[in-house]
Motif scaffolding. Structure first.
Motif, PDB file in Angstrom:
ATOM      1  N   TYR A 670      59.049  29.013  60.502  1.00  0.00           N
ATOM      2  CA  TYR A 670      58.153  29.330  58.920  1.00  0.00           C
ATOM      3  C   TYR A 670      58.245  30.870  58.686  1.00  0.00           C
ATOM      4  O   TYR A 670      57.754  30.822  57.618  1.00  0.00           O
ATOM      5  CB  TYR A 670      56.557  29.392  59.102  1.00  0.00           C
ATOM      6  N   TRP A 698      50.084  38.524  54.263  1.00  0.00           N
ATOM      7  CA  TRP A 698      50.390  37.261  53.884  1.00  0.00           C
ATOM      8  C   TRP A 698      51.109  36.589  54.795  1.00  0.00           C
ATOM      9  O   TRP A 698      50.922  35.132  54.378  1.00  0.00           O
ATOM     10  CB  TRP A 698      51.592  37.827  52.579  1.00  0.00           C
ATOM     11  N   GLU A 701      48.680  34.249  55.946  1.00  0.00           N
ATOM     12  CA  GLU A 701      47.768  32.697  55.596  1.00  0.00           C
ATOM     13  C   GLU A 701      48.641  32.411  54.810  1.00  0.00           C
ATOM     14  O   GLU A 701      48.888  30.985  54.471  1.00  0.00           O
ATOM     15  CB  GLU A 701      47.996  33.710  54.151  1.00  0.00           C
ATOM     16  N   TYR A 702      49.829  32.548  54.803  1.00  0.00           N
ATOM     17  CA  TYR A 702      51.042  31.447  54.716  1.00  0.00           C
ATOM     18  C   TYR A 702      51.201  29.935  55.649  1.00  0.00           C
ATOM     19  O   TYR A 702      51.066  29.237  55.795  1.00  0.00           O
ATOM     20  CB  TYR A 702      52.823  31.988  54.643  1.00  0.00           C
ATOM     21  N   PHE A 704      48.884  29.528  58.122  1.00  0.00           N
ATOM     22  CA  PHE A 704      47.104  29.072  57.760  1.00  0.00           C
ATOM     23  C   PHE A 704      47.421  27.913  56.515  1.00  0.00           C
ATOM     24  O   PHE A 704      46.256  26.343  57.459  1.00  0.00           O
ATOM     25  CB  PHE A 704      46.483  30.126  57.242  1.00  0.00           C
ATOM     26  N   SER A 705      48.085  28.024  55.274  1.00  0.00           N
ATOM     27  CA  SER A 705      47.756  27.440  54.406  1.00  0.00           C
ATOM     28  C   SER A 705      48.867  26.270  55.028  1.00  0.00           C
ATOM     29  O   SER A 705      48.366  24.422  54.326  1.00  0.00           O
ATOM     30  CB  SER A 705      48.306  27.682  53.232  1.00  0.00           C
ATOM     31  N   GLN A 706      49.274  25.846  56.122  1.00  0.00           N
ATOM     32  CA  GLN A 706      50.765  24.578  56.421  1.00  0.00           C
ATOM     33  C   GLN A 706      49.726  23.967  57.075  1.00  0.00           C
ATOM     34  O   GLN A 706      49.994  22.133  57.173  1.00  0.00           O
ATOM     35  CB  GLN A 706      51.254  25.520  57.285  1.00  0.00           C
ATOM     36  N   ASP A 709      44.696  25.037  61.660  1.00  0.00           N
ATOM     37  CA  ASP A 709      43.228  25.811  61.082  1.00  0.00           C
ATOM     38  C   ASP A 709      42.432  25.935  62.676  1.00  0.00           C
ATOM     39  O   ASP A 709      42.467  26.588  62.681  1.00  0.00           O
ATOM     40  CB  ASP A 709      42.123  24.536  60.599  1.00  0.00           C
ATOM     41  N   LYS A 712      43.986  29.221  62.826  1.00  0.00           N
ATOM     42  CA  LYS A 712      43.178  30.266  61.845  1.00  0.00           C
ATOM     43  C   LYS A 712      41.581  30.357  62.903  1.00  0.00           C
ATOM     44  O   LYS A 712      41.350  31.782  62.571  1.00  0.00           O
ATOM     45  CB  LYS A 712      43.162  29.655  60.517  1.00  0.00           C
ATOM     46  N   SER A 728      46.775  40.035  48.497  1.00  0.00           N
ATOM     47  CA  SER A 728      46.811  38.562  48.018  1.00  0.00           C
ATOM     48  C   SER A 728      48.300  37.764  48.023  1.00  0.00           C
ATOM     49  O   SER A 728      48.698  38.758  47.679  1.00  0.00           O
ATOM     50  CB  SER A 728      46.047  38.616  46.418  1.00  0.00           C
ATOM     51  N   THR A 731      52.898  34.441  44.595  1.00  0.00           N
ATOM     52  CA  THR A 731      53.216  33.217  44.287  1.00  0.00           C
ATOM     53  C   THR A 731      54.211  32.795  43.517  1.00  0.00           C
ATOM     54  O   THR A 731      55.112  33.964  44.339  1.00  0.00           O
ATOM     55  CB  THR A 731      52.302  33.008  43.122  1.00  0.00           C
TER      56      THR A 731
END
Length: 731
Positions: A670, A698, A701-702, A704-706, A709, A712, A728, A731
């Motif tokens: 990752y 960042w 957050e990347y 955690f977005s996978q 949880d 996180k 933030s 993108t």
């Protein structure tokens, strides 16, 4: 005058028609008489019918020695009995001949051994034979053989009302020490609530004081106590050893062969225990075939107008609405094993909770399990047969429906684990094992842990995974029983609604603690043996996901941390799912410990979680934060200590950062992907550049977005660092 012929015409036609009908009727009657005459002629010529006539008409005192007629007719009866079985009339004739001692005692045992019924056994014949016992001229061995025969064919007797009417007469034979075990068994099958009387309880207690705490006496007393607990003040153990011996009877194999040959349903011989021990023989899983649901009362008894209480056989109930309408008039089937194949029967058991029905069903199941899986000298069900598989699957589905296990399967498993090879019917055996109720901490080691430990360390990876799943399901059921049956006002809990097993909260906690510690030992050593296999680790983490929530989810004031042999392999695992699940487990531990500490301060309820538990959690949490976040791996207080020289010889630069969220083997892919997204055209890769403030946020957050949880929640609950408004994710 002209109209006269026309009026007489129809009358002539009617007379002709009536004449034809009369002739036809006479012809039919003649045919019936001829057929009946032919039938009687054939019967008169049938040697078997002649043999039965001989035994029914023989004069008392006829000698046996040198009597060729007796031998010839006896051989004919035996031949028919073992090939086709005896009709009800034949059973009545031969039983009367044997018990009345018309020709002395020589043929009694031989006649009894060939009484193989083809269909049913007339109740009247059995009652007459029981009355002959009172004559006291029959040898003791023959009396015992007769009672064994009654037990064997009990489910084939067409009705039981007359037998129950002579319950008191049968009870008188308990004083005979030779007959007592078998009479107690017969009384056990015949007992109803109205059969329990004070004088009978006293007599059984007197026998117990003279003979000792015999299992057959305890079993009958336990049934009496179910019906009338106020009359039986004796303390009976919750786990009473089976009071009736389960050895084969002389008639069982012949019964099965006859009924299979006749194309009938093989009768269950589970309630047919006897005490004759025969040599092992090839088994056909006769006990594993569920009997057909049938009535225990005769049709005549159901329709009898003088009956004070109309009974409804369970076999006649076809819907849940009918079951509710007749709930208190249901008559249980003749063979309790048939309940397992009927959803309506199980619903009746669940609603009414009839203790006598459960006792009978437990006896049926216990005999089947012991007979086919323990007492089989030639392997029995050891060949993974369809019958054994279907039987155990049916038993499992029944336990799942009732939401509890049977005490007989628990007793069977404790014996079977000592001879089990770990592969025979493994899913079914482990499924049954997961349903056993809480075992006292003083017995759980010998009964459960010792045989399981031997199997665990000598079996394959897949058995280890299956056992971990089984023990997790067992713990889940124990905790669920606690949360459902725990009383709000005191600490005594009933762990099983159908038994008298009671355990204090401290005793329950001790058992749960023993189970969790045992799994911790198995898990630590199993991971070492299997090279920290990810599949085994997954099942172990399943178990600790249950353990970490024992306080909040199940209301049990107990928190047990995983051992280092589980924590560190999960933390250093090469797959991200294991690390994420460990993070979630640590997060739930923190929530439970925090809630327990605050509740202890707010309420006066006395429960205690040791300081050692808090110290272990704080240590594990600090290790995870230093490892994943602070890049301070292999520090002196980290729990994993490697010499400085050894670390230098590894030639790993900045070895302290080897297991942070960027360089950890589970997350490095990752980090590489995120680096390429941040600098698409950059050829050289510097993962340390992700540690600057914004990129680090960042990157989190990347991750955690996978879908991680658990990671996180752990980071948010243990690390006081918040993202700023401008941080933030690009993108």
């Amino acid at each position: 005058m002209a109209a006269t012929p026309s009026l007489s015409g129809p009358s002539d036609l009617d007379q002709s028609s009536q004449s034809d009908q009369s002739a036809s009727s006479r012809s039919n009657n003649r045919s019936l008489r001829v057929a009946e005459k032919e039938r009687k002629k054939n019967e008169a010529e049938d040697p078997f019918v002649l043999a039965l006539k001989y035994f029914s008409d023989v004069e008392a005192g006829t000698p046996v020695q040198g009597n060729d007629d007796v031998e010839r007719n006896m051989v004919l009866v035996e031949k028919v009995a073992y090939s086709k079985g005896l009709t009800p009339e034949a059973v009545s004739i031969m039983l009367e001949f044997s018990m009345s001692l018309c020709m002395g005692t020589t043929l009694c045992a031989r006649v009894l051994k060939c009484l193989i019924p083809a269909t049913v056994v007339p109740q009247e014949a059995v009652v007459r034979a029981v009355v002959w016992l009172g004559v006291r001229k029959i040898p003791v061995g023959t009396q015992i053989l007769f009672i064994k025969w009654v037990l064997t064919v009990f489910d084939m007797i067409d009705a039981k009302d007359q037998l129950r009417a002579v319950y008191g007469f049968i009870f008188n034979f308990v004083t005979d020490e030779n007959l007592c075990p078998y009479i107690c068994h017969l009384l056990y099958l015949l007992t109803r609530k109205e059969s329990v009387r004070v004088f009978r309880v006293r007599k059984l207690l007197e026998l117990q004081s003279r003979l000792g705490r015999q299992p057959f006496l305890l079993s009958l007393l336990s049934l009496y106590k179910v019906f009338c607990p106020e009359l039986v003040t004796l303390s009976i153990p919750s786990r009473v050893k089976s009071g009736f011996r389960n050895h084969n009877s002389p008639w069982k194999s012949a019964l099965i062969a006859v009924q299979k040959r006749n194309g009938a349903q093989v009768a269950s011989s589970i309630s047919l225990a006897s005490a004759i021990k025969t040599k092992p023989r090839k088994r056909k899983h006769c006990h594993l075939v569920l009997p057909v649901l049938s009535s225990v009362v005769s049709k005549r008894a159901q329709t009898e107008p003088s009956s004070s209480r109309k009974v409804v056989p369970l076999v006649q109930v076809h819907s849940f609405a009918q079951l509710l309408e007749n709930m208190h008039r249901i008559e249980l089937p003749a063979q309790m094993g048939s309940l397992l194949g009927s959803s309506l029967a199980l619903q009746y058991l669940d609603c009414v909770q009839d203790e006598s029905a459960l006792l009978r069903l437990n006896f049926w199941l216990g005999y089947a399990l012991h007979e086919e899986f323990l007492f089989c000298g030639d392997g029995g069900a050891s060949q993974d047969s369809e019958d054994a598989l279907q039987f155990l699957n049916t038993l499992l589905s029944t336990q799942h429906f009732l939401q509890e296990g049977f005490s007989c399967s628990e007793a069977f498993l404790f014996k079977f684990l000592n001879v089990w090879d770990g592969s025979l019917l493994r899913p079914q055996i482990l499924g049954l094992l997961s349903n056993i109720p809480v075992v006292p901490s003083s017995q759980i080691g010998q009964l459960l842990f010792e045989p399981l430990m031997q199997l665990y360390f000598t079996s394959s990876l897949f058995f280890k995974c299956g056992l971990m799943e089984c023990l997790n399901n067992m713990l889940l059921k124990w905790l669920t029983w606690h949360s459902v049956y725990a009383l709000e006002d005191d600490l005594d809990i009933s762990l099983n609604s159908h038994t008298s097993i009671n355990m204090t909260l401290s005793g329950f906690k001790d058992s749960v603690m023993e189970l969790v510690d045992f799994v911790g030992r198995l898990a630590s050593l199993g991971l070492r043996l299997e090279g920290c296999h990810s599949l085994l680790l997954s099942f172990i983490l399943d178990f600790y996901e249950t353990v970490c929530d024992t306080f909040l989810k199940y209301g049990l004031p107990l928190v047990v941390m995983p051992p280092p042999g589980v924590f560190y392999p999960a933390l250093l695992a090469t797959d991200p799912v294991s690390v994420d699940r460990l993070a979630y487990i640590m997060y739930r531990y923190k929530v439970n410990l925090t809630s327990a500490k605050s509740q202890k301060q707010l309420t006066e309820q006395a429960f205690h979680i040791s300081r050692q538990t808090f110290r272990e959690f704080n240590h594990y949490a600090a290790v995870m934060v230093n490892c994943l976040w602070n890049s301070k791996m292999f520090q002196p207080d980290m729990g994993i200590q490697l010499g400085e020289e050894l670390l230098l010889k590894s030639n790993v630069p900045q070895y302290g950062t080897s297991f942070d969220l960027i360089h950890h083997p589970a997350f490095m892919s990752y980090a590489v992907d995120f680096h390429q997204r941040c600098w698409p055209g950059r050829k050289d890769m510097d993962l340390n550049s992700l540690k600057c403030s914004k990129l680090w946020s960042w990157y989190q957050e990347y991750l955690f977005s996978q879908g991680y949880d658990g990671l996180k929640q752990f980071v948010q609950s243990n690390i006081c660092r918040q993202l700023t408004a401008g941080d933030s994710l690009p993108t």
